[in-house]
Scaffold this motif. Sequence first.
Motif: not given
Length: 793
Positions: A192, A190, A157-158, A372, A370, A220
Amino acid sequence: MHNLYETALDNEEIDIILHLTEEPVVVQKRMAEMNGTPFTTENAMQIEATVHVQQQQVFNAMKSMNIPFKKFHSFNTLLNAIATTIPSKDVKKLCNIQDIQLIESNFKVLASGATSTDVEASSEHEMDAIYSEVKALWAEGIEGQGVKVAVLDSGIDRHHPAIQHAYRGGMNFVDQSDPEKYARTRDENDPSETFPDERPTGAPEKASTSGARFETYHGTHIAGIIAGKNAFGVKGVAPKIDLYAYRIFGSYTSGDTSTILRAIEEAVAQRMDIINLSLSDNSDMENHALSIAVNNAVLAGVVVISTAGNTGSVRGSVRAPGTARLGIAVGNSTIHDEIDSSSSRGPSRPNFDIKPDILAPGTDILSTMPRYRQADDYTDAFKRETGTSQAAPYITGVAALLKQAHPDWTPFDIKVAMANTAKVLDTTVYNVFDQGAGRIRPYAAVHPTILAYALEEIDATGEGELVENQKGAVTFGAVTLSEAITLTKPMLVKDIKGTGGHYDVTVHVTQPFDGATITVEPPSFTLDGEQLLHVTLTAAKNEQTKYRDEILGYIHITDREQSVDVSLPFAADFSNGATVTPAIEELSITQKDLSFGNEEQAPPTEITLSINSDLSYPTLEITDYLSKAPVDSLFYDNGLSLGTRKFPLLHKYTSSWTNEEATLADGIYSIDFTGMANAEPLTASIGPIFVKSTKPVITGAIQGATVTGQVTDQYIDFAKLMDELNEGFDVNEKLNASYQLMKDGKPGKPVPFLLNEDGTFEVELDVPESVRVTVVDAAGNQGESLLEKGENV
């Protein structure tokens, strides 16, 4: 060549990895360096061309044999290999292609998680026993600046405020083109985490085998341990690194070997300094594809950190890629410097290598979770997790601090610095295969005075080409004692600070073997730059060696002021390949009739368990003997090593099911032990065990010369219940009855008599005035009654 698929059905398709005979670029470059031969860009291009030609030859051979293949991917930098899918019926045909060295399954791989705990956000510092050492390094400006770290995991989760400062980019390696597996596709740039809304209709929320949820969070959490930094006090070990996320795990936090291999190659190509692999396969072999890739990445100059695994405290439970001989495999320690029971143990096979290499905090570690993108409030986006998955990124963070402080150090230097300066935990509890070099000491690792390198040449790829390995452990491997032997390994001591000094070498044997010794020459030396030592194993001839015959311990190098102490674990195996058929050699109890009354028995009842091999998932359960239903558990663990152990059976005990105090009520029980050996259960049982804390009750009367009466007792009830199982017993085996004639208020000599099965009795005497009747049960409870002539009592 190994063929793993002979049992597959002919109509099945299987995913495989074909390893070819030509060495890839990284290995040939390293061998050239060892031989002092120049290696140019042109050399690299020629090798790549040779590898490409060989792979094309394999494709052509498969076509000529009418072997259909699809979804293939070629590796040519770290591995010379092909990942593809073919019909299982055609696997045997591949054995006729000379260019193929090895065939192995493209296994599913999982992240190395053990347990998790939901908590409110709070400071991680209180959980980290060695936080002060890391903090001291930060005070010196060492926080990982400029070090590139790739986390190969479930993504990131950047946007998380605790890690967004460090994030520099990433890649997605998970194919989401199948609409039955994912509700939408994903761009390759991506990385994620897998989002909950990517779950297609019909896909389960949780995996049926692992229990993992469709959406992911593991990457994460790992990223936060390495580089986290936020207002809640959750600060990673190296918060100023350049963090890259490579998504190799998709839904349910699972992936496959070939995907991980692609990501490792990409990380090397992108010149990452460090790779974190918080994952494990189901193999303890050193020549697994993941382990070979790790070895070759290290040869390319990348530090690779991986987990030992979470398969428990069983010997040989370390899992690939933690088996890689050049990588750093990490075990899980607690804040009390104990080893978490879930942490896997070595050695790896087939070279009896010491694994894990080192330990780090991995129990109840608070890190990032995260969101989301469902909310911008990350206040409670944190969670505690336990596992070698959490220990590995701790070491990754320390490696980043080392790399910043010593930018010219190789992966071998970093690994040796960690190992030499580690804290060796209690050797009466943990051997070298439990803890490796010991628990990391970050400050000491960054600021060593000297370093001691054990030198050896190893086959890093399983194809026979030797490369140099510099490490912080001395491995003699398997040693056959058909004759007396003398083996010597070189060890190079380097003066890192340039302060010289006088040093002594001592050998601490933690597990001896009769007739075997470890010596180091010279035992004392004055250090001037470098000093070469020789570690020698001598052992007498012994043709009767057995399983687990070995010598283990630590070599210590200390200065005369005792201010410097570096250590290296050592191991040698004399078993000559001997194995045992796993067995429970003893399951016994000191007594089967127990009475607790108001106090515990003294001495307490003990259960003895003796096993001749390591077992996974051992449990010692209390079972209702009549219904066979489990009542509670006295003991459970992820693993148990061979040997003999004793467990007290107490009135009040701690349930391993609930971790709360429980009470053992009166009843008929068995004690059942179960453990897993090579995926097969081993079981043993003790029973029946009678728990009875009440005293016998005696009523009766004297009529003339006859004494009659009734004994009321649970053993009489127990006998009736056991009759229903055709295991009944004579009540006189459990109830010892006697009488004493009373004269002038004093009892005479006790005279035993028998009870009827219902507890009634009748004794003929010589016109007694009064009689004392006593009944003592098998559990030690005693009841008595004074019967008077003409009275019912």
